[in-house]
Scaffold this motif. Structure first.
Motif, mmCIF file in Angstrom:
data_model
loop_
_atom_site.group_PDB
_atom_site.id
_atom_site.type_symbol
_atom_site.label_atom_id
_atom_site.label_comp_id
_atom_site.label_asym_id
_atom_site.label_seq_id
_atom_site.Cartn_x
_atom_site.Cartn_y
_atom_site.Cartn_z
ATOM 1 N N SER A 53 0.808 -1.156 -0.002
ATOM 2 C CA SER A 53 0.166 -0.032 0.012
ATOM 3 C C SER A 53 0.917 1.208 0.115
ATOM 4 O O SER A 53 1.775 1.397 0.624
ATOM 5 N N ILE A 54 0.314 2.237 -0.691
ATOM 6 C CA ILE A 54 1.167 3.477 -0.592
ATOM 7 C C ILE A 54 0.849 4.574 0.547
ATOM 8 O O ILE A 54 1.558 5.366 0.869
ATOM 9 N N PHE A 55 0.068 3.813 1.615
ATOM 10 C CA PHE A 55 -0.173 4.531 2.883
ATOM 11 C C PHE A 55 0.504 3.752 3.766
ATOM 12 O O PHE A 55 0.576 2.708 3.985
ATOM 13 N N ASN A 56 0.979 4.788 4.653
ATOM 14 C CA ASN A 56 1.599 4.351 5.809
ATOM 15 C C ASN A 56 1.347 5.379 7.114
ATOM 16 O O ASN A 56 1.272 6.492 6.993
ATOM 17 N N PHE A 57 0.869 4.507 8.241
ATOM 18 C CA PHE A 57 0.610 5.383 9.511
ATOM 19 C C PHE A 57 1.194 4.968 10.466
ATOM 20 O O PHE A 57 1.121 3.816 11.006
ATOM 21 N N THR A 58 2.057 5.762 11.205
ATOM 22 C CA THR A 58 2.915 5.192 12.309
ATOM 23 C C THR A 58 2.914 6.413 13.414
ATOM 24 O O THR A 58 2.229 7.536 13.041
ATOM 25 N N ASP A 93 0.432 11.450 18.784
ATOM 26 C CA ASP A 93 1.741 11.941 18.072
ATOM 27 C C ASP A 93 1.648 11.084 16.928
ATOM 28 O O ASP A 93 2.390 10.084 17.290
ATOM 29 N N ALA A 94 1.508 11.086 15.701
ATOM 30 C CA ALA A 94 1.654 10.229 14.339
ATOM 31 C C ALA A 94 1.910 11.151 13.216
ATOM 32 O O ALA A 94 1.847 12.220 13.070
ATOM 33 N N THR A 95 2.048 10.029 12.288
ATOM 34 C CA THR A 95 2.442 10.882 10.885
ATOM 35 C C THR A 95 1.678 9.907 9.817
ATOM 36 O O THR A 95 1.808 8.381 9.950
ATOM 37 N N MET A 152 2.169 13.893 6.583
ATOM 38 C CA MET A 152 1.509 14.834 7.472
ATOM 39 C C MET A 152 1.667 14.225 8.960
ATOM 40 O O MET A 152 0.855 13.486 9.291
ATOM 41 N N PRO A 153 2.658 14.914 9.649
ATOM 42 C CA PRO A 153 2.818 14.806 10.987
ATOM 43 C C PRO A 153 1.568 15.527 12.014
ATOM 44 O O PRO A 153 1.331 16.582 11.335
ATOM 45 N N PHE A 154 1.266 15.103 12.893
ATOM 46 C CA PHE A 154 0.345 15.755 13.862
ATOM 47 C C PHE A 154 0.492 15.221 15.009
ATOM 48 O O PHE A 154 0.938 14.331 15.389
ATOM 49 N N ALA A 155 0.367 16.300 15.883
ATOM 50 C CA ALA A 155 0.393 16.335 17.380
ATOM 51 C C ALA A 155 -0.866 16.585 17.948
ATOM 52 O O ALA A 155 -1.379 18.010 17.738
#
Length: 602
Positions: free
Chosen positions: A62-67, A101-103, A112-115
């Motif tokens: 997949s082109i998506f990655n969520f960490t 706290d994820a990207t 797209m990092p977000f906190a």
């Protein structure tokens, strides 16, 4: 711009109902604020949970990655006291928090990092009152730290809480809630940020609310060159208070406006030598409601397009210039800093002015990095323009030496000297003081067949000499401490255990204090390392002058349980019992704090 702080941390009775801790308006505001926090936490938690489920459901191609990770937290606090009616609780009774706290990544270039950090209360500490706050105010308040920063290649957007950190003389420590954009394609740099840095708060003396004007900040910069080479950058930052943001003007607080402009030049003179300088000018109008200028000046007409000018306006400049020479194992740098008495950076809350600094910094790594030395020497002179009674001089020395003597033994040594004096010798205005601090910490680590042992010992000495204008001599405050720590790790079983002890002596011309602290800690992993309980028990003995000793017992119990891969449930319980000696006869306090958290990592 003064920060919103309570004048006194005391509770005032409601003049309508003395038994009620807060007025109905403030009590309703508290309930609404907690509801806002709960609704926001539930909404964001569901959004993050859905996003993580969708992202992790993708296959490896997949082109998506969520960490990243997120957490739900609850803190409960209860206290009681005897013969100590002025005791103030240190925490709120109930506090809920949500953190994330994820990207999120898509393809090779989109990130797209977000906190997110929001709570059901204004603060995580106890305050006597809370100003009214609407839902939009709750979301925009920078204390909640809600930020989304999507980027594609060399373009980055900033949405939510952000801090425009441009330079030492323009902007760097004021968070704001708003929008921003940064473009950095190679050698070109452009940034712009705009947002609310202070919420307007009505003055309310009955509930200890000092009041504040709404403040907004606009910041922009443009530059060209290499980040670590030759580069030119022009920074512009403006902060503005809104005089109409509150119905009642807070006493002793004036709406202000500040404009700061600074060109920065960085020149890479050689691969090892870097020269950098920043010259900043500021115009500060300390009272937007102040009287008009008593004269007309055509040169000010252009400036009035950018900032309000009146009789309370003031202009000044500042400069920071540094020269650095650096090799792989050695570096030395010198810096000269001048700040005019009327200079005001728009993007800093506090800033020391009317000073000139001379600083030299150096560091060296030798013997294959087994010996590392860092040092700083500086001299500061203030009151250059005689804005106060007298000039003062300060000397600052810092030295740190780390030595890896053997594979098992390391020693860290540090020394700091801080001196301050003015130029008055035979006057009651004379001020002179010298502070010296020295510490050494040897650490020894060794292994046996079944255990790993770590032993550390820290000895520190502090002497503070202050000139006494009444006796005509110096009076000394001496403080020394000895801290030892031992930790053992069992190789055959998942058990860690340790012991810590500290003794501190503080002697002044007025009082003597001795503190002895001891504690033990144990941690064990069980159930295939899914469940990890830990226990800490500590005792503190405090002896003041001729009074009998105070005693404090502290128990901390923690547990961490892995519910699933990447999901942990954490709980902790803290108990504290402080029994005073004859300094406060019969006084004692009990504190209980329970914390529960659900942590997810993906």
């Amino acid at each position: 711009m003064k920060e919103l702080l309570p004048r006194k941390l005391v509770r005032r009775q409601n003049p309508v109902n003395p038994r009620q801790k807060h007025t109905p308006r403030v009590a309703e505001a508290r309930r609404e604020h907690q509801n806002y926090g709960i609704l926001a936490a539930v909404f964001v938690f569901g959004w993050v949970l859905l996003l993580s489920h969708v992202a992790t459901a993708q296959d490896n191609n997949s082109i998506f990655n969520f960490t990243g990770g997120f957490g739900l937290h609850y803190d409960g606090y209860q206290y009681s006291q005897e013969n100590f009616p002025t005791f103030r609780p240190r925490h709120p009774a109930n506090l809920g928090r949500f953190t994330a706290d994820a990207t999120l990544s898509a393809g090779q270039h989109f990130r797209m990092p977000f906190a997110i950090s929001i709570s059901t209360r204004q603060n995580s500490y106890n305050l006597p009152s809370l100003p009214d706050e609407r839902l939009i105010d709750y979301i925009q308040n920078p204390r909640n730290n809600i930020s989304f920063n999507p980027s594609y290649r060399w373009a980055t957007a900033f949405l939510g809480t952000q801090t425009a950190s441009y330079s030492e003389l323009t902007s760097g420590d004021i968070p704001m809630f708003g929008v921003g954009l940064e473009l950095d394609p190679g050698k070109f740099l452009f940034s712009v940020n705009y947002g609310k840095s202070q919420t307007g708060v009505e003055y309310d003396p009955f509930n200890n609310i000092a009041g504040a004007y709404e403040q907004r900040i606009f910041a922009s910069r443009i530059g060209y060159g290499n980040l670590d080479g030759t580069r030119f950058t022009l920074n512009l930052v403006k902060s503005s208070d809104d005089p109409n943001s509150v119905q009642t003007a807070p006493p002793a607080i004036r709406p202000a406006e500040v404009l700061t402009l600074s060109p920065m030049i960085q020149v890479r003179m050689s691969p090892t030598v870097l020269l950098a300088t920043e010259v900043a000018g500021s115009v500060n109008t300390s009272d937007l409601n102040g009287p008009d200028l008593p004269f007309e000046e055509k040169a000010l007409d252009v400036l009035k397009r950018f900032i309000d000018i009146n009789a309370s306006s003031n202009a000044d400049f500042s400069n920071v210039t540094s020269l650095e020479w650096r090799r792989d194992q050695f570096g030395i740098a010198g810096e000269v800093r001048y700040v005019g008495p009327g200079f005001q950076p728009a993007g800093y809350r506090t800033f020391e002015r009317d000073i000139i600094d001379y600083t030299i910094r150096s560091d060296a790594r030798m013997l294959s990095n087994r010996l590392m030395v860092n040092g700083t020497f500086g001299i500061r002179t203030n009151n250059l323009q005689s804005t106060t009674l007298d000039k003062t001089n300060r000397t600052i020395v810092n030295l740190n030496v780390f030595t890896q003597a053997t594979e098992q033994l390391s020693v860290n040594t540090s020394y700091a000297n801080f001196g301050f004096r003015n130029n008055v010798s035979l006057d009651t205005l004379r001020v002179e003081m010298i502070n010296n601090t020295f510490s050494v910490t040897p650490t020894y680590q060794f292994k046996t067949e079944n255990h790993t042992h770590v032993v550390s010992l820290t000895g520190s000495y502090n002497q503070f000499d202050d000139f006494n204008i009444f006796t005509g001599g110096f009076q000394s405050t001496l403080s020394y401490s000895l801290n030892t720590m031992y930790q053992v790790v069992f190789n055959a079983i998942p058990l860690n255990a340790g012991f810590q002890a500290m003794i501190l002596e503080n002697t002044t011309p007025v009082t003597d204090i001795r503190i002895i602290n001891t504690g033990i800690n144990v941690r064990y992993r069980m159930f295939d390392k899914k469940f990890t309980p830990a226990l800490l028990v500590g005792h503190t003995y405090v002896l003041r002058d001729t009074f009998t000793a105070d005693n404090r017992w502290r128990i901390n119990l923690k547990a961490d349980y892995k519910l699933y891969d990447g999901i942990d449930l954490r709980a902790s319980y803290n108990f504290s019992n402080y029994r005073y000696g004859s300094s406060r006869p019969g006084a004692l306090t009990f504190e209980n704090r329970f914390q529960l958290a659900l942590i997810s990592r993906f």
